[in-house]
Write an enzyme that holds these catalytic residues in place. Structure first.
Site, PDB file in Angstrom:
ATOM      1  N   ASP A   1       0.853  -1.189   0.000  1.00 44.27           N
ATOM      2  CA  ASP A   1       0.000   0.000   0.000  1.00 44.27           C
ATOM      3  C   ASP A   1       0.888   1.238   0.000  1.00 44.27           C
ATOM      4  O   ASP A   1       1.227   1.788   1.044  1.00 44.27           O
ATOM      5  CB  ASP A   1      -0.924  -0.020   1.219  1.00 44.27           C
ATOM      6  CG  ASP A   1      -2.050   0.996   1.085  1.00 44.27           C
ATOM      7  OD1 ASP A   1      -2.140   1.661   0.029  1.00 44.27           O
ATOM      8  OD2 ASP A   1      -2.839   1.123   2.031  1.00 44.27           O
ATOM      9  N   ALA A   2       1.314   1.636  -1.197  1.00 45.53           N
ATOM     10  CA  ALA A   2       2.285   2.725  -1.319  1.00 45.53           C
ATOM     11  C   ALA A   2       1.716   3.919  -2.073  1.00 45.53           C
ATOM     12  O   ALA A   2       2.291   4.992  -2.051  1.00 45.53           O
ATOM     13  CB  ALA A   2       3.536   2.223  -2.030  1.00 45.53           C
ATOM     14  N   LYS A   3       0.601   3.719  -2.757  1.00 41.38           N
ATOM     15  CA  LYS A   3      -0.107   4.799  -3.469  1.00 41.38           C
ATOM     16  C   LYS A   3       0.822   5.643  -4.317  1.00 41.38           C
ATOM     17  O   LYS A   3       0.719   6.863  -4.348  1.00 41.38           O
ATOM     18  CB  LYS A   3      -0.898   5.643  -2.469  1.00 41.38           C
ATOM     19  CG  LYS A   3      -1.898   4.789  -1.681  1.00 41.38           C
ATOM     20  CD  LYS A   3      -2.865   5.584  -0.863  1.00 41.38           C
ATOM     21  CE  LYS A   3      -3.890   4.711  -0.168  1.00 41.38           C
ATOM     22  NZ  LYS A   3      -3.367   3.962   1.013  1.00 41.38           N
ATOM     23  N   ARG A   4       1.714   4.989  -5.043  1.00 41.46           N
ATOM     24  CA  ARG A   4       2.634   5.704  -5.902  1.00 41.46           C
ATOM     25  C   ARG A   4       1.929   6.215  -7.144  1.00 41.46           C
ATOM     26  O   ARG A   4       0.907   5.656  -7.571  1.00 41.46           O
ATOM     27  CB  ARG A   4       3.795   4.786  -6.311  1.00 41.46           C
ATOM     28  CG  ARG A   4       4.681   4.352  -5.152  1.00 41.46           C
ATOM     29  CD  ARG A   4       5.332   5.541  -4.468  1.00 41.46           C
ATOM     30  NE  ARG A   4       6.459   5.114  -3.643  1.00 41.46           N
ATOM     31  CZ  ARG A   4       6.418   4.938  -2.321  1.00 41.46           C
ATOM     32  NH1 ARG A   4       5.309   5.169  -1.647  1.00 41.46           N
ATOM     33  NH2 ARG A   4       7.502   4.545  -1.664  1.00 41.46           N
TER      34      ARG A   4
ATOM     35  N   ASP B   1      -1.724  10.293   1.096  1.00 46.13           N
ATOM     36  CA  ASP B   1      -2.545   9.377   1.888  1.00 46.13           C
ATOM     37  C   ASP B   1      -3.297  10.225   2.903  1.00 46.13           C
ATOM     38  O   ASP B   1      -3.295  11.451   2.783  1.00 46.13           O
ATOM     39  CB  ASP B   1      -1.699   8.291   2.556  1.00 46.13           C
ATOM     40  CG  ASP B   1      -2.459   6.967   2.652  1.00 46.13           C
ATOM     41  OD1 ASP B   1      -3.534   6.952   3.281  1.00 46.13           O
ATOM     42  OD2 ASP B   1      -1.986   5.961   2.107  1.00 46.13           O
TER      43      ASP B   1
END
Lengths: 286, 286
Positions: free
Chosen positions: A98-101, B103
């Site tokens: 879960d890095a949302k790059r 985030d």
């Protein structure tokens, strides 16, 4: 080579649990015995992470590991993130990083390699549009990995952008969803689902139902169950009528299940909470 | 404690150059002598990065370091990223970490700490909305750092989301811009600019002009000059009428300026390209 969506849905079927445990450890919330025995803050995070993996691996098909919790400790934290991901995969879990790059072109390729290679799937940000998504899809396709693009996040503040209404009557999130459906189309596996899935928060049932129609071939990764307030109706709306197509994620309600109880038995509490989560979601879908 | 926007605008004035050099090194493009002398791919990236910093430091106020290029090498790459950032700050440059993190809640706090502490400012993704931006602003405010939120990216594919028209006539990017103006308002420094700036691609002059009106107190970080096709009109539209408020970024046209020439003299070529960049942007604004 296996296809991520096929692999994930097989694992969900094998464990009869379309759920995911979110691992986002924060030092202040760790069990006392873990903190006392640790040489450092990061050591405590590592021990706890591996303990959670061990406790939940027999019961759930996948874990979602929050990169930020490890990145906070700099490069040594990144090393622990990789170690936890590797141990989880060895324990038979599918691992979602879960890095949302998000970026474009060659930068997106770098993030795809860095983000996907240590795990089975990666969360990505969709704001860049088409050329921010395609490089990730290509690398995922070449390596049998998966992606979950942010479409509708579970935080209340997301409305300010994602719920804006377009001139054509759709919301921004619905337009983003339609783009993801289009970009994911070349990458549909035998299961009927694309390697490009979507993050869809379980906090607004109307939202999820509309997005489900727009993205029939996307697996929804659904945060917000439990601690963030999502309930049964919200969860049901995320699945297709065949009972597939969504993975319900719970984090704090599972990994901190020992809070207020016997901290020495924290792993048993976490394990029991994972079992309970599977049953709760199973009951909703029954 | 100094305010990031004040500090950046002072440095821009001191060097008479509202420009930034983007450092996003890719192995295949490095000078032959650097590659031959290196022990490893990462070692070559490190040597090149430090050489670029040394070459441009006397001429430009800031550099933007692309995190992905270092993250690609795992935790040892992250260590090099930190080292390059530290060396650039020691050389008197303001350092923008181009990590595009995003985030919510405590996760955003982790990213704020991890992303901001080694640098002077950080690029962030705006798709999460209000509660995805505020934790970054709070940490930046507490530590004298800055932020650049993605509003209008320079890639053609960004249109598919950012140029969508809302029911109220604005584009998505304009609505995002308005939200950033609102969220940045509590954090305006003596210079009249907020610590919360915006990434606005220099590829569509009409876009930039509209966004400039919506965000008068945001410093625009403007990628896309040179290699990505942005030109003079695009650049002018990013500045306020007082000639302040934007930082024009060029990457490939500066750091690979030696290509096709004498690779042994690569640092001189990079230095000259940085000087040329300052003059080009100066001429546009004159």
């Amino acid at each position: 080579m296996s296809h991520f969506a096929d692999q994930l849905l097989e694992s969900v079927a094998a464990k009869a649990a379309p759920v995911c445990v979110g691992l986002d450890p924060v030092l202040a919330k760790l069990p006392d015995p873990v903190r006392r025995a640790a040489d450092s803050d990061l050591d405590a995070i590592a021990t706890f992470s591996l303990g959670v993996v061990e406790a939940v691996a027999p019961h759930v098909p996948c874990v979602k590991i929050q990169s930020a919790c490890y990145e906070r400790f700099g490069e040594v934290g990144v090393a622990v993130y990789h170690r936890v991901a590797a141990m989880a995969r060895e324990a038979g879990l599918l691992v979602i990083g879960d890095a949302k790059r998000g970026d474009i072109g060659v930068t997106a390729e770098h993030y795809a390699v860095a983000g996907l290679d240590p795990v089975d799937a990666l969360t990505i940000n969709s704001y860049f549009g088409r050329d921010g998504i395609e490089p990730f899809c290509k690398h995922a396709d070449a390596t049998g990995k998966g992606l979950f693009a942010l479409v509708r996040t579970s935080n209340p503040g997301g409305d300010a952008i994602q719920s804006l209404q377009l001139a054509d009557g759709r919301t921004v999130a619905q337009a983003v969803g339609a783009l993801m459906a289009e970009l994911g189309e070349p990458y549909v596996g035998d299961s009927g689902y694309s390697l490009l899935g979507a993050v869809v928060g379980a906090t607004k049932p109307g939202d999820a139902a509309a997005l489900r129609k727009i993205m029939p071939k996307q697996i929804f990764l659904v945060p917000g169950f439990g601690a963030q307030g999502g309930g049964a109706d919200d969860v049901r709306a995320c699945f297709n009528t065949d009972g597939r197509g969504a993975i319900i994620t719970a984090s704090r309600s599972v990994i901190y299940a020992f809070a207020g109880g016997d901290a020495a038995q924290w792993q048993s509490s976490v394990q029991q909470a994972a079992v309970d989560l599977c049953q709760q979601v199973g009951a909703i879908l029954a």
